[in-house]
Design an enzyme around this catalytic site. Structure first.
Site, short mmCIF file in Angstrom:
data_model
loop_
_atom_site.label_atom_id
_atom_site.label_comp_id
_atom_site.label_asym_id
_atom_site.label_seq_id
_atom_site.Cartn_x
_atom_site.Cartn_y
_atom_site.Cartn_z
N CYS A 36 37.72 36.56 -36.51
CA CYS A 36 38.94 36.38 -36.09
C CYS A 36 38.40 36.47 -34.61
N ASN A 268 35.31 41.22 -34.24
CA ASN A 268 35.23 40.15 -34.55
C ASN A 268 34.11 39.77 -35.41
N GLY A 269 33.99 40.09 -36.59
CA GLY A 269 33.04 40.26 -36.66
C GLY A 269 32.93 41.03 -38.55
N MET A 520 10.61 27.02 -58.83
CA MET A 520 10.89 26.57 -59.90
C MET A 520 12.52 26.95 -60.84
N GLU A 938 16.74 19.41 -46.71
CA GLU A 938 17.28 19.57 -45.40
C GLU A 938 16.51 19.14 -44.67
N LYS A 989 16.99 30.99 -53.16
CA LYS A 989 16.83 32.49 -52.41
C LYS A 989 17.71 32.76 -51.76
#
Ligand code: SF4
Ligand code: SF4
Length: 2015
Positions: A36, A268-269, A520, A938, A989
Site C-alpha cells: 500500500c 505499508n508493507g 546444476m 542477468e 536458490k
C-alpha cells in the site's frame, strides 16, 4: 462472479462476509497479500480544521498508483482515512437523531460494518448493545453513514455492508463519573466481545470505536473515498490530523474489512513473521495477567483475531498494549518494530537496554513496514529496521507535518516548507499534538529509555551462556567422545548420516567456516516419493520472499541481522519490571557440546534455573506402534516439567541405542511446541534440542522454525572430533576451532535462510514456521506443525515410524548380517550407481547426446523412455498419466506443426559469465533459428551480438533479463529486447544472491557487465529494489516505458502462495509470468538453497493458473514454467497444468555436451560450457543443430500426445487437467496417500467463463504518460545530444535508475528557505545500476544511494544507510553525512565523502574498501571540476563553500577505495606506463575488450609431471601437498601401470606390469574430477559393478588408502583381478575421455587392493553369502580353484600367486572348497542340491566356438583354452618341465580370433619361442578414434595394441594382426598335421538400417603357413551335462534361463550366475552376477536381505513398508 463466489457461503469461511473464496484446489485465502501507500497530515499544535481533511484527500488521491484496481476500474482494492473525532460535526449529526452527546472525549463514535439485510442489521445492533450494557456502556443510538454507492464497482457493490455509527457512552446508571481510562478499557472490551460474538464471517466489522479517532474506509479506490462518504465532504467535519491509506491487494475479491487504516495504525508493507507472532501471542496469553483488566482479560482472547490480515494482527496487539496503558503508543510501536539495535555500536547504552528489555518480552514483527499510527494525541510513523519502505515528510511554516510514502502527494508552495526529511530505518517521526511539537526520535527514545534503569535490570537479571560455561563443572569436549572409529559408529546410519554429507557439507563447514557450493539444481527424488527412509526434515521446504517483500543480503547488510535471542520463561507482557529480564541470552541458537553440557548442569550453580532432559527415544520392542505414543509421553513429561517450574527442557535423542529407537527430533520439537502453545504454556519454558539428527543448516532452521530455542547437533560435532582424531581433516586447527567453525558456518547459514524471507532477527524467525511441508499427511501436520501448508498430504505416522525403524535397522540390524563397512552413501548430491535415482543419469545424458548429434530417433526414444522412468521416481508429475479415455484422437498431421510449437520454447536465463560465450551464443543462434527465445541472463549482453551474421544467424538473446545485479542494463539493452524479464527469484536458490569472483570477470565479461575486469561482482538477493508489489508495478511500468514493444515478464519460483503473488503480478500489469520449479537452475549455490528451497513447478504452476482464473486475470498474461523439463511428455503435462510456454535450461546444455559435472562454480567445466578458461572453452563441441534437434524431438513427442488427446493447438490444451489423472498403478506404500487432486482441480470450474489462457494484452496506458510530452518537448535536445534533465523540486525513489548517459540535475526550488544540504531531495535507491552519465543532486538522498552504480558520476549532499552499496564503478561525491553501512559490497568505483562531523569512518562497512586521502593533482583537479559543475547546475551553497575554501575542506574529504579495484587500477596504470615506455601506442591489453565471441586462444596448460623432477622425500611431500585436484585433469598427464620392457619380459612368465609409485598414483587420482554424474560408475556403460571410482580416487588423492580399500570392497570382491584383467569400460566412459585421455582408473584400483594385502588390511572377513550367515561350498572339476583366473589367463597377466592368495583368504573366511569334482559327470548334482538349501550354477561359458571347415581334424589345431590351461598347469606344477603342455616352440603359430584370449595365446606362444605368430581377425581394423556410431560413453571400439601385440611387434617388427580375413580351410602336411591355412579377405559394408554385412573379395586369397593353430573365437555357452542333470530351462542361446533381473532358475532352489546365465562376458560382470545372485539367494532363504545392490548400497525394499496391523489400529486410535 456469483457462481464462484457462492461457494463462500459455507461455514468454514472465516473471512469477513465470506469475501475471500474458501480454500479450493491449490488456492488458499491465507496467502493473500496487501501492500500500500500511506500518509498523514497533522496540525502540530492539534488545531482542528476541515482543510486538513481536504489536504489528506490530495495525499490519498495522489497515491492512486500505489493501489490497484480490479478488472473494472471502479473496483478499488481498498482505501480509507482516519481522523480525530469531529466533535462539532458529530454533535450536530447526533442531534438530528435526537441524541445528545456529552462533552468531547466523553463519548465514542464507531464506524461499524453490518450485514446489510434485515433482520441481520437489527440482530447485530442489538447484540452489540447488549454486550455494551453488560459491561457498563450505553449505546445512545445509531447513525446510518450516508454514502454514494452509485460509484462502486460491481465487485465492491456485491459486498457493500451497511455502515452504521453507534454513539457509545459510559452508562450513567453504572458510572456516576466519567473516567477516560475506564471508558477506553470498556470500549476495547466491547469491540473484542462484539467481534467474537457476531464474527467477521457475518459481515460484522468495527472499523473503529473510540472517543478520539474515527476511521472511514471501504473497498474503494483512493479517489472514491471522499465521494463515497458524504461526511468527509462536510465542511463542518474538522480534525487535527488525517491518516490515509491506499491498498494494493493481490486478489480481485471484494473485502471491505481489509481496507485500511486499521483502528490504530495503517501499514505499508508485509509482516513476514506473522505465523510465529500469532503463535507466540497465543502462547503469551497463558502468562498474561493484568490488574487493569482483571478477570476481563480472558474475554479479550484471542488477542489476534482469525480472518484478518497481517496488518490487522499487528493492530490487534498494538491495541492491547496501548489500551493496557503500561506502554504509550510510541513505546508499543518501538517494542513491536524495534530498530536494528543489536549490532549498533553507536547506540546509546540506555536505549539499547530498553530494547533488550523489550526483546525479553516480545519478538519483533519483522518485515518491510512503514507504520503510521495515531491515538488522537500522537500522530506518527515508524519504519522497519531495514528501511525497506520509503517515507518522506515536510514540515511547513504554518505548523503542518505532512508525511507520506512519497513526496509530491500535496502541492505546497516551496516557501511554506521549513524542513524536508525522510524517515530513516528504525526511526520514528512523532507529532505530539498535545504538546504541539514534533518529537525528535532520539529525544523520544531516550526519554522512554529513562523510565527505569533498564541497563541495571538487564545486567542484574540476564544470564549469558558464558556464565553457564564458567560455572559448570569442567567438561572436556574431546575426551567426551567415545572410542568407536567414525566409520563404525552405528549412530551415523541410525540418523542417516552419509559420507557425502560429511565430505560435501560438514568438512567445508569445519575447515572453512562456510557452507559448500553446488550447482546444476536438484534432480533427486522428492522425499515423499523416495523409497529410501527419510528424516522428517527432508519433507520441509524453505519459503522465501518474492515480490511482496524483499529478501535481505545477510552478509553485506549484516548490521540489521541478529541471531541473538533471549530464552526461558517470559514475563507478563502487560507489566514493566526487572524480573522480565530474567532470561538466558544466547548469541546463537547453535550450542557446542560444552555449552549443552553447561546448560544441563545449570541448576548446579543456579538453583532457580532448573533444567530437565526428556528422552525422546522408546524401546525397540514396542515396534513402530511405539512412535506416536512416545510423542504423547514426551509432551506429558514436558508439561510436568513446566508444572515443576523447570526453565529449560532438553529434548534429547542421546538414548538411541541397539534397544532404543528415537522419534524424530523435529516431530518432538514441533509436537511439544504446539502442545504448549495450545495449552498456553509455551512462554513458561525454553526448549533445547539435543539431537543427532540435525547436522545441516536446514535441519537447524526447521527446528527453530518449529519452536526450538537452542539446538545442540551433538553427533555432527562428535563426527567432526572423530574426523580430527582420525586425521581425516586437512587442517591444522585445534578441535575447538573446528567446532567453532562449524557453529559459525551453521549460524551464518541460519542468517541466510532467515534473510531469504526478509527476516532479520532470530527472535522473530523462531516459531515463525516459514516452511512448506511436501508430502506429510494432515494428522502429522496437525500434531506437530499446525498451520503449515502441506498440500498433497502423503506420509503419515505409520511411515514415519517405519522409516525410523529402517534407519535403526541399518545401524543395529536385527539379522546377523555383516553390514557393508564404512559410512553409507546415498547419492543425494551426485548420481551414484545403486543409490537413489536422479533425473539426469548417465543413460539419459548419453542417449540425448547421441540423439541430437546423429539425429538418431532410436536414441531419442531411449532417452525419452529413460527420462520417464526417472521422472516417475523423482517428481510429482511422474504419478500423472494422460486420460485418453476422455478424448477422441486425431491424426497427428492436424496438430499444429513443430515449427509453431517451438516458438513457445525458451532457454533458461544463464548469463554469459556463468557459461561461456560459445555456449551462450550457440543457444541464441539455435533459438533464433527456430523462433523460440534465448535468455541473456542477468549478465548483460554485448550490443554487437544484435548484428546478424552473414549467414543470417543472430547471436542476440530475445529475452533480456534484469535482476538484482542489474548488470549491464542500459537503455540499449532494454530497447533491444523482445521480452524484458524481471527475475524475482531463481529456482536453484530463491531468495539468494550470488557472486562472480574477480578471476571470472574477464575482459569481455567486464565489458558486458559494465564493470572492471578482475574485480568481483556481488549480486544481492533478487530483487533488491522491489520491496513490495507496487515497486514491482513501477518496475514493470518503467521497463515497458523503456521498450513498449517488449513484453514484460516476471520470474517467480514455486512456493505456497505463488498463485496469489502471480495474481498481484498480473494486476501490476506484467504480460508474462514464469513459474520456476525448485529443481532447475544451473548456477552455483549453497547446497541448503539447492536442496531445500522452493517447490516443484507442478504445484506452483497449477496454483498460479487456478488463482489467476479464479481472479479472472489469466486471460491477461502468458504463463510459462520451467524446471527439469525433459521431454514432450513433461511439456504436455505442464501445458495441461496451465502453462502455454516452457523453459529449458539443463537439457539444451546437455545437448551441447554438458555431462552434469556439477562443477560450474569451479571454472573447470571440461566440455567448455560453464567456464571462462580459454583452454577449456576450446573444447566446446556443441552446435546450434544439437539444440534444434532436441527441440524438434520434444515438439514431435508433444504433438504425438496432443493428437492422442485430440488437441489441435496448444491454446486448446492449456489448463485441461480434466484429461490428466493419477496413475494408480504407480502408487506404492510410500506414495499411497499422496493426494494430487488439488493440482488436478480444473481451473475452468473455479470460475466458469473466465479465460484460461492468454487472450488479450495488458492495458499499460502508456499513451497517457507524461513522459510522452517531455520526450516530444525534448526532442531537439535529444537529437543534438544535449541530454540534460534538470528538475526543480523533489524526487521520489529510483531517480536515475539505470542511467546510461546524459546529465540529471535535481535542486530545490529557488525560493526555498531551507538549506539544501540539510534536507532530503531524492528518495531511496537512486542511480541503481547506472552505467554512465552524470547526476547532481542538491540535497540529501535517502537509503541505498548509487547502489550497484557501475559507471555514473554523481554529487549528492548527504545519503542514508547503505550508500554506494555493491557499487562496481563510477565516482560518487557526498558533500555531507552518510548513514550506516556505507560501501557494503562495494567492489569498484570511488566515493569521496566530506566528513565534517568526523564520524564517517564508523559508518563504513570495511569488508571490501580502504580509506585514502585526496592528494593527487589530477584527482584534485577532477574533484574541483565536478564540484564546479555541481554548483553551476544546482546552485549548491555547500559546493560553493568548499570551492571557495578548498584548502580547508580537502583534508576532510575521505576517499573510499575498494581494495581489489585499487589493485586493478594500479596494474592498469603500470601497464600503461610500460607501454608508454616502449613508445608503443597499443592500448594495454587489460583495457581492450576482446572481439565478440572471439575464439579463445588455446592456452595449452603446461603439463606437470611430479615424478619427473622428484628429488627427495621431503620435496616429494611438499610437492604432493601441492597437487591440484580441482584442475588436475588439465595439469597432469595420464599414466597407467607401466609394462616391463617387451624384449626382457617375454623371457619369463612374471607379471608384465608394475604398479605406479605413491606420488604417481596421487597425481593420477587428482585427474579425477569427482563428477556430479560419474559415468565411470554407471553399470550401463561404465563399471558393471558400479565401483565407487570418484570416491576412492579422492581417498587415494588424500592418502587415505585404508578407507579407499573399504570403499573399493563395498562393490568389488576381487579388485586384484579386475585391476589386472578388466578391459576397463569405466575408462571408456570416463568423462575426461570425451576430449582427453581418461583417468587411469584400473591402475588405481589395482594399487589400492595390492596395498591392502601388503599392509595386512586384507584380513579374512566373510564373503558375501557368509556375511548373511550362510555356509558356502564350492565345487570345481580342476585341481586348483579360480577357474578362468587360474587357468584361462596366463601368469604374466595375472600372477597365480595372487589368485591362490585370494583362494586361501576365502578358505580362511569360511568357504569350503572341494576340488577335482566334476559335478554332473563324476558327482551327482542332485545329491549336492538335496544336501544344501540352495544351489548356484556358476559354471561359466566353457563350450568353445569351433571352426568347422575343411581339415578341422588335423593335428596341431587346438582351442585356445586348452593351450592356455595346460601351459599354466605345467608352469605351476613344474615350471614347464613336465612337458604336459602344447608347445609353440619353433612353430609357425596362427591364432584365429582376437580379444583378450587371442592376445594371451600370442604372448604365450612368443614365450615358448614360436617361429612366427599371426593373428586373424574377422572384423576390419578398428579406427584410431571413435566412429560416429560408437559415441562416448560407449566402450570405445578403437585400435589398441595389447601387451601380446606389442611383444610380437618388438620381436618380429610387425603387429601380428591381420584384419578382415576368413579362414577357408586348413591345409594338411599329408601326415595328418596342419601345415597352413587358406584364407580370403572380406569387405564389410553397412546398410541404411545400420546393419553390417560381409563379402568375400575374390583375388585376395592367401595361404598362411602354420603348424600350430589356436582357435580363440569365444564360447557358445555352458556345458550341457550338468544343466541337463539339474533340469534347468535354457534360453535360445543355450544359457540358463532366469526371469529378468533375477537369478532364480526354473528349478526351485537352483540359481544361476555368471557366464552360464548371461553368456560370455567380462570378469567384472561375473562379479556383479555373483553378488546380486547371493542377494537373491539370501532373500530366498531368509525372506529379506541386507546385502547390497550393484554399487554397494543397501536398498530398502518397498515390500518392507507394512505396518503391523495391531499397530495401525493403535496409531489410528491416537490420531
Ligand atoms: S572393475 Fe573394471 S570397469 Fe570396474 S573399475 Fe575396475 S577396471 Fe573399471
Ligand atoms: S573417473 Fe572420470 S568419469 Fe569417473 S568421476 Fe573421475 S573424471 Fe569423472
Amino acid at each position: 462472479m456469483e457462481n464462484f463466489m457462492n461457494s463462500n457461503n459455507v461455514e468454514s469461511n472465516s473471512s469477513w462476509a465470506g469475501a475471500l473464496p474458501v480454500k479450493q484446489g491449490l488456492y488458499n485465502p491465507d496467502n493473500e497479500k496487501d501492500s500500500c501507500g500511506v500518509g498523514f497530515i497533522a496540525n502540530i499544535k492539534g488545531e482542528h480544521s476541515h482543510r486538513i481533511l481536504k489536504d489528506a484527500s490530495n495525499i490519498l488521491c495522489n497515491m492512486t498508483h500505489r493501489g490497484a484496481t480490479s478488472a473494472d476500474p471502479r473496483d478499488g482494492d481498498g482505501a480509507g482515512v482516519m481522523t480525530g473525532m469531529p466533535h462539532t460535526f458529530m454533535v450536530e449529526e447526533a442531534a438530528r437523531l435526537n441524541i445528545t452527546l456529552p462533552g468531547q472525549g466523553e463519548y465514542a463514535v464507531g464506524n461499524v460494518f453490518l450485514r446489510p439485510d434485515e433482520p441481520h442489521v437489527h440482530e447485530q445492533k442489538s447484540t452489540f448493545e447488549s454486550i455494551a450494557q453488560q459491561i457498563g456502556l450505553k449505546v445512545l443510538g445509531w447513525r446510518a453513514v450516508p454514502v454514494d454507492n452509485s460509484i462502486l464497482g460491481p465487485s465492491a457493490k456485491s459486498k457493500e455492508p451497511s455502515i452504521q455509527q453507534p454513539f457509545v457512552v459510559l452508562d450513567p446508571a453504572v458510572h456516576n463519573k466519567f473516567d477516560n481510562k475506564l471508558f477506553n478499557r470498556q470500549l476495547y472490551l466491547l469491540r473484542k466481545q462484539a467481534t467474537h460474538a457476531i464474527t467477521l464471517k457475518n459481515w460484522f466489522y468495527i472499523c473503529s470505536l473510540s472517543n478520539q479517532n474515527i476511521v472511514y474506509k471501504g473497498q474503494l479506490s483512493p479517489v472514491q473515498v471522499y465521494d463515497f462518504f458524504y461526511d468527509l465532504q462536510n465542511h463542518k467535519y474538522t480534525t487535527h490530523f488525517a491518516l490515509v491509506h491506499s491498498r494494493f491487494s493481490t486478489n480481485t475479491f471484494p473485502s471491505w474489512d481489509r481496507a485500511q487504516p486499521m483502528r490504530w495504525a495503517a501499514h505499508n508493507g508485509e509482516i513476514n513473521t506473522l505465523r510465529g507472532n500469532k503463535n507466540w501471542m497465543r502462547a503469551r496469553e497463558g502468562v498474561m495477567s493484568s490488574d487493569y483488566f482483571g478477570s476481563d482479560l480472558q474475554k479479550l482472547f484471542p488477542i489476534i483475531e482469525e480472518g484478518g490480515s497481517d496488518s490487522s494482527a499487528f493492530d490487534n496487539v498494538l491495541e492491547l498494549l496501548v489500551v493496557n496503558g503500561v506502554l504509550t503508543l510510541p513505546e508499543a510501536i518501538m517494542m513491536m518494530l524495534p530498530e536494528a539495535w543489536q549490532s549498533n555500536a553507536n547506540m546509546e547504552p540506555e536505549k539499547k537496554a530498553w530494547y533488550e528489555w523489550a526483546a525479553c518480552l516480545m519478538e519483533a514483527y519483522d518485515g518491510p513496514a512503514l507504520m503510521t499510527f495515531s491515538d488522537g494525541r500522537y500522530c506518527g510513523a515508524s519504519l522497519d529496521r531495514n528501511g525497506l519502505r520509503p517515507c518522506r515528510f515536510y514540515k511547513t511554516t504554518d505548523g503542518l507535518m505532512i508525511c507520506a510514502s512519497e513526496v509530491g502527494t500535496m502541492n505546497i508552495a516551496p516557501e511554506r516548507i521549513l524542513e524536508k526529511g525522510r524517515l530513516q530505518p528504525g526511526k520514528m517521526l512523532l507529532v505530539d499534538t498535545l504538546e504541539g511539537r514534533v518529537v525528535d526520535d532520539r529525544e523520544l527514545k531516550l526519554s522512554i529509555a529513562a523510565r527505569h534503569n533498564f541497563r541495571q535490570w538487564v545486567d542484574t537479571q540476564m544470564l549469558s551462556i558464558d556464565d553457564a560455561l564458567a560455572n559448570a563443572p569442567k567438561f572436556d569436549m574431546v575426551a567426551s567422545v567415545d572410542n568407536v572409529p567414525l566409520t563404525q559408529d552405528p549412530r551415523l546410519p541410525a540418523f542417516k548420516f552419509t559420507i557425502e554429507q560429511l565430505n560435501l557439507l560438514l568438512l567445508p563447514m569445519t575447515t572453512d567456516g562456510k557452507e559448500a557450493l553446488g550447482s546444476m539444481g536438484n534432480d533427486a527424488p522428492l522425499a515423499c516419493l523416495s523409497s529410501e527412509p527419510q528424516i522428517v526434515f527432508d519433507y520441509f521446504r524453505q519459503l522465501f520472499a518474492q515480490v511482496t517483500n524483499p529478501p535481505i543480503d545477510p552478509i553485506r547488510e549484516e548490521i540489521v541481522m541478529s541471531l541473538e535471542c533471549y530464552v526461558g520463561p517470559e514475563g507478563n507482557l502487560l507489566e514493566m519490571n526487572a524480573a522480565q529480564c530474567h532470561k538466558l541470552k544466547l548469541p546463537t541458537p547453535v550450542l557446542t557440546l560444552s555449552e549443552m553440557e553447561a546448560i544441563k548442569n545449570f541448576d548446579i550453580t543456579r538453583a532457580d534455573w532448573t533444567t530437565r532432559v526428556i528422552d525422546i527415544t522408546f524401546a525397540k520392542s514396542e515396534g513402530p506402534a511405539g512412535y506416536l505414543p512416545t510423542l504423547e509421553r514426551v509432551c506429558a513429561e514436558v508439561a510436568a516439567a513446566v508444572q515443576d517450574d523447570v526453565k529449560i527442557v532438553i529434548l534429547s535423542d542421546r538414548g538411541a541405542s541397539a534397544d532404543r529407537v528415537a522419534i524424530s527430533s523435529l516431530i518432538a520439537t514441533g509436537g511439544v511446541h504446539h502442545y504448549l502453545v495450545s495449552e498456553k504454556k509455551r512462554s513458561r519454558v525454553a526448549i533445547a534440542v539435543e539431537t543427532a539428527e540435525a547436522r545441516e543448516v536446514h535441519h537447524v532452521c526447521v527446528l527453530l522454525g518449529y519452536g526450538a530455542d537452542m539446538i545442540c547437533p551433538y553427533l555432527a560435532q562428535e563426527a567432526i572430533l572423530k574426523l580430527h582424531r582420525e586425521n581425516a581433516i586437512k587442517s591444522d586447527a585445534a578441535p575447538e576451532k573446528l567446532i567453532k567453525n562449524y557453529v559459525k558456518a551453521t549460524s551464518n547459514g541460519i542468517l541466510k535462510v532467515m534473510s531469504k524471507m526478509g527476516i532479520s532477527t532470530l527472535q522473530s524467525y523462531k516459531g515463525a514456521q516459514i516452511f512448506e511441508a511436501l508430502g506429510l499427511d494432515e494428522p502429522v501436520i496437525a500434531r506437530s506443525f499446525a498451520g503449515t501448508a502441506s498440500r498433497i498430504r502423503g506420509v503419515g505416522w505409520e511411515l514415519l515410524a517405519l522409516d525410523a525403524f529402517a534407519l535403526h535397522e541399518r545401524a543395529w540390524p536385527s539379522r546377523e548380517t555383516i553390514a557393508v563397512e564404512g559410512i553409507p552413501e546415498s547419492g543425494d548430491y551426485h548420481w551414484r550407481n545403486g543409490a537413489i535415482p536422479h533425473i539426469n543419469d548417465p543413460d539419459g545424458i548419453a542417449n540425448l547426446q547421441d540423439a541430437v548429434r546423429r539425429k538418431n530417433d532410436n536414441a531419442y526414444e531411449a532417452y525419452s523412455r529413460n527420462a520417464f522412468e526417472q521422472i516417475k521416481a523423482c517428481t510429482l508429475r511422474g504419478m500423472l498419466e494422460f486420460d485418453f479415455s476422455k478424448s477422441t484422437a486425431i491424426p497427428v498431421d492436424e496438430v499444429e506443426p513443430w515449427t509453431e510449437i517451438c516458438k513457445r520454447f525458451c532457454t533458461g536465463a544463464m548469463s554469459y559469465g556463468s557459461i561461456s560465450m560459445e555456449a551462450h551464443s550457440t543457444l541464441s543462434i539455435a533459438m533464433n533459428r527456430i523462433g523460440g527465445k534465448s535468455n541473456s541472463g542477468e549478465g548483460g549482453e554485448d550490443p554487437a551480438r544484435s548484428t546478424p551474421k552473414e549467414n543470417g544467424d543472430s547471436l542476440r538473446s530475445s529475452i533480456k533479463q534484469i535482476a538484482s545485479g542489474r548488470f549491464g542494463v542500459t537503455s540499449y539493452y532494454l530497447s533491444d529486447a523482445e521480452e524484458i524479464q524481471i527475475k524475482m527469484a531463481q529456482g536453484a536458490k530463491p531468495g539468494e544472491g550470488g557472486e562472480l569472483p574477480g578471476h571470472k570477470v574477464s575482459e569481455e565479461i567486464g565489458k558486458t557487465r559494465h564493470s572492471t575486469p578482475g574485480v568481483g561482482l556481488i549480486s544481492p538477493p533478487p530483487h533488491h529494489d522491489i520491496y513490495s508489489i507496487e515497486d514491482l508495478k513501477q518496475l514493470i511500468y518503467d521497463a515497458k516505458a523503456a521498450n513498449p514493444r517488449a513484453r514484460i515478464s516476471v520470474k517467480l519460483v514455486s512456493e505456497v502462495g505463488v498463485g496469489v503473488i502471480a495474481s498481484g503480478v498480473a494486476k501490476a500489469k506484467a504480460d508474462h509470468i514464469l513459474i520456476s520449479g525448485h529443481d532447475g537452475g544451473t548456477g552455483a549455490s549453497r547446497w541448503t538453497g539447492i536442496k531445500y528451497a522452493g517447490l516443484p513447478w507442478e504445484l506452483g504452476l497449477a496454483e498460479s493458473h487456478q488463482t489467476l482464473v479464479l481472479n479472472d486475470l489469466r486471460g491477461r498474461v502468458v504463463v510459462q514454467t520451467d524446471g527439469q523439463i525433459r521431454t514432450g511428455r513433461d511439456v504436455a503435462i505442464a501445458c495441461l497444468l496451465g502453462a502455454e510456454e516452457w523453459g529449458f535450461a539443463t537439457t539444451p546444455l546437455i545437448a551441447l555436451g554438458c555431462t552434469m559435472m556439477r562443477k560450474c562454480h569451479l571454472n573447470t567445466c571440461p566440455v567448455g560450457i560453464a567456464t571462462q578458461d580459454p583452454y577449456l572453452r576450446e573444447k566446446f563441441a556443441g552446435s546450434p543443430e544439437h539444440v534444434i534437434n532436441f527441440f524438434y524431438y520434444v515438439a514431435e513427442e508433444l504433438r504425438t500426445i496432443m493428437a492422442k488427446l485430440g488437441f489441435r493447438t496448444i491454446n486448446e490444451m492449456v489448463g485441461r487437467t480434466d484429461v490428466l489423472m493419477v496413475d494408480e498403478t504407480r502408487r506404492n506404500p510410500k506414495t499411497a496417500n499422496i493426494d494430487l487432486s488439488p493440482i488436478l482441480t480444473p481451473a475452468f470450474t473455479l470460475r466458469p467463463g473466465a479465460a484460461t489462457f492468454n487472450v488479450r494484452k495488458q492495458e499499460h496506458m502508456h499513451h497517457t504518460r507524461l513522459d510522452n510530452k517531455f520526450i516530444s518537448e525534448a526532442q531537439d535536445a535529444l537529437n543534438t545530444g544535449k541530454r540534460a534533465l534538470p528538475l526543480e523540486g523533489d524526487s521520489n525513489d529510483y531517480v536515475g535508475k539505470g542511467l546510461s548517459g546524459g546529465r540529471l540535475i535535481v535542486y530545490p526550488p529557488k525560493v526555498s528557505s531551507f538549506k539544501s544540504e540539510e534536507n532530503v531531495i531524492i528518495g531511496n535507491t537512486c542511480l541503481y545500476g547506472a552505467t554512465s552519465g552524470k547526476a547532481f543532486f542538491s540535497g540529501i538522498a535517502a537509503e541505498r544511494f548509487a547502489v550497484r552504480n557501475s559507471g555514473a558520476t554523481a554529487v549528492v549532499e548527504g545519503t542514508g544507510d547503505h550508500g554506494c552499496e555493491y557499487m562496481t564503478g563510477g565516482r560518487v561525491i557526498v558533500l555531507g553525512s552518510t548513514g550506516r553501512n556505507f560501501a557494503a559490497g562495494m567492489s569498484g568505483g570511488i566515493a569521496y565523502v566530506l566528513d565534517l562531523a568526523n564520524d564517517f569512518v564508523s559508518k563504513v562497512n570495511m569488508e571490501m574498501v580502504e580509506f585514502e586521502t585526496v592528494n593527487d593533482h589530477e584527482e584534485i583537479a577532477w574533484f574541483k571540476d565536478t564540484l564546479e559543475d555541481h554548483r553551476h547546475y544546482t546552485g549548491s551553497a555547500i559546493a560553493d563553500r568548499i570551492l571557495k575554501n578548498m584548502g580547508e575542506y580537502l583534508p576532510k574529504i575521505v576517499k573510499v577505495m575498494p581494495t581489489d579495484y585499487r589493485k586493478v587500477l594500479e596494474a592498469q596504470r603500470a601497464a600503461k606506463l610500460a607501454a608508454a615506455n616502449q613508445k608503443n601506442d597499443v592500448v594495454p591489453a587489460v583495457l581492450t575488450a576482446a572481439p565478440l565471441a572471439a575464439k579463445p586462444k588455446p592456452n595449452e596448460p603446461t603439463l606437470v609431471d611430479l615424478e619427473d623432477s622428484m628429488v627427495d622425500a621431503e620435496t616429494y611431500k611438499k610437492r604432493s601437498e601441492m597437487v591440484d585436484k580441482v584442475k588436475g585433469f588439465m595439469k597432469y598427464k595420464r599414466r597407467g601401470d607401466a609394462y616391463r620392457n617387451p624384449k626382457k619380459r617375454t623371457k619369463d612368465y612374471k607379471e608384465i606390469s608394475a604398479r605406479l609409485s605413491d606420488g604417481e598414483l596421487q597425481v593420477q587420482a587428482a585427474r579425477c574430477m569427482d563428477c556430479g554424474v560419474p559415468f565411470c560408475q554407471s553399470n550401463a556403460t561404465g563399471c558393471p559393478i558400479g565401483n565407487i571410482i570418484p570416491k576412492w580416487n579422492d581417498l587415494v588423492f588424500k592418502n587415505q588408502w585404508e578407507e579407499a580399500l573399504n570403499r573399493l570392497l563395498m562393490t568389488n570382491n576381487f579388485p586384484e583381478f579386475t585391476g589386472r584383467v578388466c578391459p576397463a569400460p569405466c575408462e571408456g566412459s570416463c568423462v575426461l575421455g570425451i576430449n582427453e585421455l581418461p583417468v587411469a582408473i584400473k591402475s588405481i584400483e589395482c594399487a589400492i587392493i595390492d596395498r591392502g594385502f601388503e599392509m595386512g588390511w586384507m584380513k579374512p572377513r566373510p564373503p558375501t553369502l557368509n556375511k548373511a550367515g550362510h555356509l558356502v561350498t564350492v565345487y570345481d572339476r580342476n585341481d586348483r580353484f579360480g577357474g578362468l583366473l587360474m587357468y584361462g589367463i596366463p601368469n604374466m597377466k595375472l600372477d597365480k600367486g595372487i589368485v591362490q592368495r585370494r583362494i586361501d583368504l576365502m578358505a580362511a573366511e569360511g568357504i569350503n572348497f572341494v576340488p577335482n569334482t566334476h559335478v554332473g559327470v563324476t558327482t551327482d548334482v542332485n545329491d549336492i542340491r538335496s544336501q544344501n538349501d540352495a544351489l548356484i550354477l556358476a559354471t561359466g561359458a566353457t563350450w568353445p566356438r569351433d571352426l568347422p571347415i575343411a581339415n578341422r581334424n588335423l593335428d596341431g589345431i587346438h582351442f585356445a583354452m586348452e593351450f592356455l590351461q595346460l601351459n599354466t598347469q605345467s608352469l605351476l606344477d613344474s615350471e614347464l618341465n613336465d612337458g604336459k603342455y602344447i608347445s609353440a616352440k619353433g612353430k609357425h603359430v596362427v591364432v584365429i580370433g582376437g580379444g583378450d584370449t587371442g592376445c594371451d595365446c600370442i604372448a604365450t606362444s612368443l614365450r615358448h619361442g614360436a617361429a612366427s605368430i599371426v593373428n586373424f581377425e574377422l572384423l576390419p581394423q578398428p579406427p584410431a578414434t571413435r566412429a560416429k556410431d560408437n559415441p562416448w560413453p560407449q566402450f570405445p571400439r578403437v585400435f589398441k595394441q595389447d601387451y601380446g601385440h606389442s611383444e610380437v611387434q618388438s620381436h618380429f617388427g610387425k603387429d601380428p594382426r591381420e584384419y578382415s580375413i576368413v579362414t577357408k580351410e586348413f591345409v594338411s602336411d599329408g601326415n595328418g598335421k596342419v601345415k597352413g591355412l587358406n584364407t580370403i579377405r572380406v569387405e564389410w559394408t553397412q546398410d541404411a538400417s545400420g546393419r553390417w554385412s560381409m563379402k568375400e573379395m575374390t583375388g585376395t586369397e592367401q595361404y598362411f603357413q602354420a603348424d600350430l593353430v589356436l582357435l580363440s573365437m569365444g564360447f557358445m555357452g555352458p556345458e550341457a551335462e550338468l544343466l541337463k542333470a539339474v533340469g534347468v530351462k535354457l534360453d535360445g542361446r543355450s544359457n540358463i534361463e532366469t526371469p529378468k533381473s533375477s537369478y532364480h532358475t526354473s528349478v526351485s532352489n537352483v540359481f544361476a550366475a555368471g557366464d552360464a546365465r548371461r553368456g560370455q562376458s567380462l570378469i567384472v560382470w561375473g562379479i556383479n552376477e555373483g553378488r546380486q545372485c547371493a542377494r537373491e539367494v539370501d532373500e530366498y532363504l531368509v525372506g529379506n536381505t541386507l546385502l547390497p545392490v550393484t554399487g554397494g548400497l543397501q536398498q530398502r525394499s518397498l515390500k518392507s513398508l507394512t505396518f503391523p496391523a495391531a499397530a495401525t489400529q493403535q496409531a489410528a486410535a491416537s490420531f
